[in-house]
Scaffold this motif. Structure first.
Motif, PDB file in Angstrom:
ATOM      1  N   VAL A 178      35.364  34.535  34.861  1.00 55.82           N
ATOM      2  CA  VAL A 178      34.395  35.515  34.347  1.00 55.82           C
ATOM      3  C   VAL A 178      34.004  35.141  32.919  1.00 55.82           C
ATOM      4  CG1 VAL A 178      34.078  37.928  33.627  1.00 55.82           C
ATOM      5  CG2 VAL A 178      35.063  37.401  35.871  1.00 55.82           C
ATOM      6  N   ALA A 179      34.988  34.894  32.074  1.00 55.97           N
ATOM      7  CA  ALA A 179      34.703  34.550  30.675  1.00 55.97           C
ATOM      8  C   ALA A 179      33.906  33.250  30.580  1.00 55.97           C
ATOM      9  CB  ALA A 179      36.013  34.424  29.889  1.00 55.97           C
ATOM     10  N   GLY A 180      34.304  32.239  31.350  1.00 60.61           N
ATOM     11  CA  GLY A 180      33.621  30.947  31.298  1.00 60.61           C
ATOM     12  C   GLY A 180      32.192  31.015  31.795  1.00 60.61           C
ATOM     13  N   HIS A 181      31.976  31.715  32.907  1.00 65.45           N
ATOM     14  CA  HIS A 181      30.619  31.813  33.427  1.00 65.45           C
ATOM     15  C   HIS A 181      29.725  32.670  32.524  1.00 65.45           C
ATOM     16  CE1 HIS A 181      32.293  30.071  37.118  1.00 65.45           C
ATOM     17  NE2 HIS A 181      31.049  29.685  37.348  1.00 65.45           N
ATOM     18  N   ALA A 182      30.280  33.704  31.915  1.00 64.07           N
ATOM     19  CA  ALA A 182      29.489  34.517  30.977  1.00 64.07           C
ATOM     20  C   ALA A 182      29.075  33.673  29.771  1.00 64.07           C
ATOM     21  CB  ALA A 182      30.279  35.745  30.536  1.00 64.07           C
ATOM     22  N   GLU A 235      24.788  32.600  37.154  1.00 60.90           N
ATOM     23  CA  GLU A 235      24.745  34.061  37.178  1.00 60.90           C
ATOM     24  C   GLU A 235      25.260  34.603  38.512  1.00 60.90           C
ATOM     25  OE1 GLU A 235      20.619  34.472  36.084  1.00 60.90           O
ATOM     26  OE2 GLU A 235      21.159  34.912  33.992  1.00 60.90           O
ATOM     27  N   ASP A 236      24.992  33.912  39.610  1.00 57.06           N
ATOM     28  CA  ASP A 236      25.509  34.311  40.914  1.00 57.06           C
ATOM     29  C   ASP A 236      27.031  34.177  40.943  1.00 57.06           C
ATOM     30  OD1 ASP A 236      25.255  35.184  43.608  1.00 57.06           O
ATOM     31  OD2 ASP A 236      25.263  33.101  44.315  1.00 57.06           O
ATOM     32  N   HIS A 237      27.545  33.069  40.417  1.00 59.71           N
ATOM     33  CA  HIS A 237      29.003  32.893  40.329  1.00 59.71           C
ATOM     34  C   HIS A 237      29.626  34.033  39.519  1.00 59.71           C
ATOM     35  CE1 HIS A 237      28.469  28.214  40.643  1.00 59.71           C
ATOM     36  NE2 HIS A 237      28.135  28.832  41.757  1.00 59.71           N
ATOM     37  N   LEU A 238      29.019  34.323  38.373  1.00 57.14           N
ATOM     38  CA  LEU A 238      29.530  35.374  37.499  1.00 57.14           C
ATOM     39  C   LEU A 238      29.579  36.716  38.229  1.00 57.14           C
ATOM     40  CD1 LEU A 238      30.478  36.399  34.737  1.00 57.14           C
ATOM     41  CD2 LEU A 238      28.060  36.493  34.032  1.00 57.14           C
ATOM     42  N   ALA A 239      28.531  37.056  38.951  1.00 56.43           N
ATOM     43  CA  ALA A 239      28.504  38.324  39.680  1.00 56.43           C
ATOM     44  C   ALA A 239      29.612  38.375  40.740  1.00 56.43           C
ATOM     45  CB  ALA A 239      27.139  38.527  40.338  1.00 56.43           C
ATOM     46  N   HIS A 240      29.830  37.271  41.439  1.00 61.30           N
ATOM     47  CA  HIS A 240      30.882  37.238  42.456  1.00 61.30           C
ATOM     48  C   HIS A 240      32.271  37.348  41.823  1.00 61.30           C
ATOM     49  CE1 HIS A 240      27.738  36.019  45.282  1.00 61.30           C
ATOM     50  NE2 HIS A 240      28.611  36.314  46.239  1.00 61.30           N
ATOM     51  N   PHE A 241      32.482  36.644  40.713  1.00 63.50           N
ATOM     52  CA  PHE A 241      33.786  36.738  40.056  1.00 63.50           C
ATOM     53  C   PHE A 241      34.019  38.128  39.468  1.00 63.50           C
ATOM     54  CE2 PHE A 241      34.187  32.042  40.064  1.00 63.50           C
ATOM     55  CZ  PHE A 241      35.473  31.961  40.583  1.00 63.50           C
ATOM     56  N   ARG A 242      32.977  38.749  38.933  1.00 64.15           N
ATOM     57  CA  ARG A 242      33.143  40.115  38.413  1.00 64.15           C
ATOM     58  C   ARG A 242      33.506  41.079  39.537  1.00 64.15           C
ATOM     59  NH1 ARG A 242      28.305  40.144  33.914  1.00 64.15           N
ATOM     60  NH2 ARG A 242      29.625  39.472  32.177  1.00 64.15           N
TER      61      ARG A 242
END
Length: 186
Positions: A131-135, A165-172
């Motif tokens: 989450v932190a890395g993708h943000a 952004e898609d990766h981030l949403a999935h990880f969140r």
């Protein structure tokens, strides 16, 4: 004779450089050299891809959670493809100096920490790091879209940001469904 050959070679080199500068694939806005911002972006993007791949390989070895393992497989596939795209875009200006993508001190520390964890503690730290890395990567890409000048890297940013952004949403989403991290106050 040698002078004529040298002059001819120099003329050919100048014509080749001028032709490349006119080609929109190779040209920066002024047809000049890569800016420090362009080089910094390429290095950060390479380090991000490297971290995502290495941490996800570690997740496949250490995690037993099917959702974490599925995300790890997706990250390896997606960031390997992103790294290939980046190397294609960056190689024109030799941004990465032909070197393999590097780790930053921060990502090296994160990987070292993940290596010490097991079970649910590993899963939570892996997802939190993702989450932190993708943000951070998404923000860097948004900044580069405004400040960058090298067309191939701008195309890389534009095509890759939606994936990040898609990766981030999935990880969140995964993070929201995980058990809270154990408290140090117990």
């Amino acid at each position: 004779m040698k002078l004529a050959t040298l002059a001819g070679a120099l003329g050919l080199a100048l014509l080749s450089s001028a032709a490349l500068a006119q080609d929109p694939v190779y040209a920066t806005p002024a047809g000049g050299t890569a800016s420090p911002i362009d080089r910094q972006f390429a290095g950060r993007a390479a380090a991000s891809n490297t971290f995502e791949i290495r941490s996800s390989q570690l997740a496949l070895r250490k995690s037993r959670d099917p959702a974490v393992r599925d995300m790890a497989r997706w990250m390896i596939q997606s960031h390997t493809a992103a790294e290939r795209k980046l190397l294609g875009a960056a190689s024109y200006a030799d941004y990465l100096g032909g070197a393999s993508p590097v780790e930053t001190p921060m990502t090296a520390d994160m990987l070292a920490n993940l290596a010490t964890l097991d079970g649910a503690a590993f899963d939570r730290a892996y997802v939190d790091d993702q989450v932190a890395g993708h943000a951070m990567t998404a923000q860097q890409m948004q900044d580069y879209a405004v400040q960058g000048s090298y067309a191939p890297l701008l195309r890389y940013e534009a095509s890759t940001l939606p994936e990040v952004e898609d990766h981030l949403a999935h990880f969140r989403s995964l993070q929201a469904h995980m058990a809270p991290a154990p408290s140090d106050n117990m």
